[in-house]
Design a protein around this motif. Sequence first.
Motif, PDB file in Angstrom:
ATOM      1  N   GLY A   1       0.490  -1.188  -0.192  1.00  0.00           N
ATOM      2  CA  GLY A   1      -0.285  -0.183  -0.250  1.00  0.00           C
ATOM      3  C   GLY A   1       1.341   1.164   0.085  1.00  0.00           C
ATOM      4  O   GLY A   1       0.656   2.616  -0.383  1.00  0.00           O
TER       5      GLY A   1
ATOM      6  N   LEU B   1       1.025   4.231  -2.815  1.00  0.00           N
ATOM      7  CA  LEU B   1       1.216   5.599  -2.413  1.00  0.00           C
ATOM      8  C   LEU B   1       1.936   6.472  -3.366  1.00  0.00           C
ATOM      9  O   LEU B   1       1.968   7.386  -3.778  1.00  0.00           O
TER      10      LEU B   1
ATOM     11  N   PRO C   1     -10.109   7.213  -5.494  1.00  0.00           N
ATOM     12  CA  PRO C   1      -9.949   6.921  -4.640  1.00  0.00           C
ATOM     13  C   PRO C   1      -7.706   6.498  -3.927  1.00  0.00           C
ATOM     14  O   PRO C   1      -7.939   7.154  -2.953  1.00  0.00           O
ATOM     15  N   LEU C   2      -7.465   6.660  -4.612  1.00  0.00           N
ATOM     16  CA  LEU C   2      -6.185   6.844  -4.504  1.00  0.00           C
ATOM     17  C   LEU C   2      -5.571   7.602  -4.531  1.00  0.00           C
ATOM     18  O   LEU C   2      -4.880   8.301  -4.261  1.00  0.00           O
TER      19      LEU C   2
ATOM     20  N   GLN D   1      -7.554  10.119  -3.923  1.00  0.00           N
ATOM     21  CA  GLN D   1      -7.939  11.035  -2.351  1.00  0.00           C
ATOM     22  C   GLN D   1      -6.792  10.897  -1.327  1.00  0.00           C
ATOM     23  O   GLN D   1      -6.443  11.770  -0.585  1.00  0.00           O
ATOM     24  N   VAL D   2      -6.222   9.663  -1.174  1.00  0.00           N
ATOM     25  CA  VAL D   2      -5.643   8.890  -0.251  1.00  0.00           C
ATOM     26  C   VAL D   2      -4.185   9.730  -0.681  1.00  0.00           C
ATOM     27  O   VAL D   2      -3.498  10.259   0.319  1.00  0.00           O
ATOM     28  N   ALA D   3      -3.727   9.634  -1.576  1.00  0.00           N
ATOM     29  CA  ALA D   3      -2.682  10.321  -2.161  1.00  0.00           C
ATOM     30  C   ALA D   3      -2.546  11.927  -1.819  1.00  0.00           C
ATOM     31  O   ALA D   3      -1.591  12.868  -0.664  1.00  0.00           O
TER      32      ALA D   3
ATOM     33  N   GLN E   1      -4.194  13.590   0.756  1.00  0.00           N
ATOM     34  CA  GLN E   1      -4.500  13.568   2.165  1.00  0.00           C
ATOM     35  C   GLN E   1      -2.776  13.508   3.170  1.00  0.00           C
ATOM     36  O   GLN E   1      -2.728  13.828   3.593  1.00  0.00           O
ATOM     37  N   ALA E   2      -2.253  12.940   2.444  1.00  0.00           N
ATOM     38  CA  ALA E   2      -0.781  12.189   2.757  1.00  0.00           C
ATOM     39  C   ALA E   2       0.347  13.220   1.967  1.00  0.00           C
ATOM     40  O   ALA E   2       1.204  14.145   2.245  1.00  0.00           O
TER      41      ALA E   2
END
Length: 67
Positions: free
Chosen positions: A12, A16, A41-42, A44-46, A48-49
Motif C-alpha cells: 500500500g 501511495l 480513491p487512490l 484522495q489518499v494521495a 491526504q498524504a
Amino acid sequence: FMGALFGMLRGGFIVLVLVLVAGMTGLPKAKFWREAQLRAPLEQVALQARGWLPEGMAQKVHFGIKN
C-alpha cells in the motif's frame, strides 16, 4: 499473519508513493488514468498524504481536481 500484514502495508505504501509521483507528472491527464476504476480513491489518499511531504513537493501534486 504478521508477515502478510506487513506485506500488505508495504504494498500500500509503494502504491501511495507511485500515485504521488504520478501526480507530479502529466500522467493523470492520460485516458487510461482517467478511466481507471481505483483512480478516485487512490487520488484522495494521495491528496491526504501530501501533508507529510515537504511544501515544495506537495504543491506539485495535482490530479486535475480541485486540491
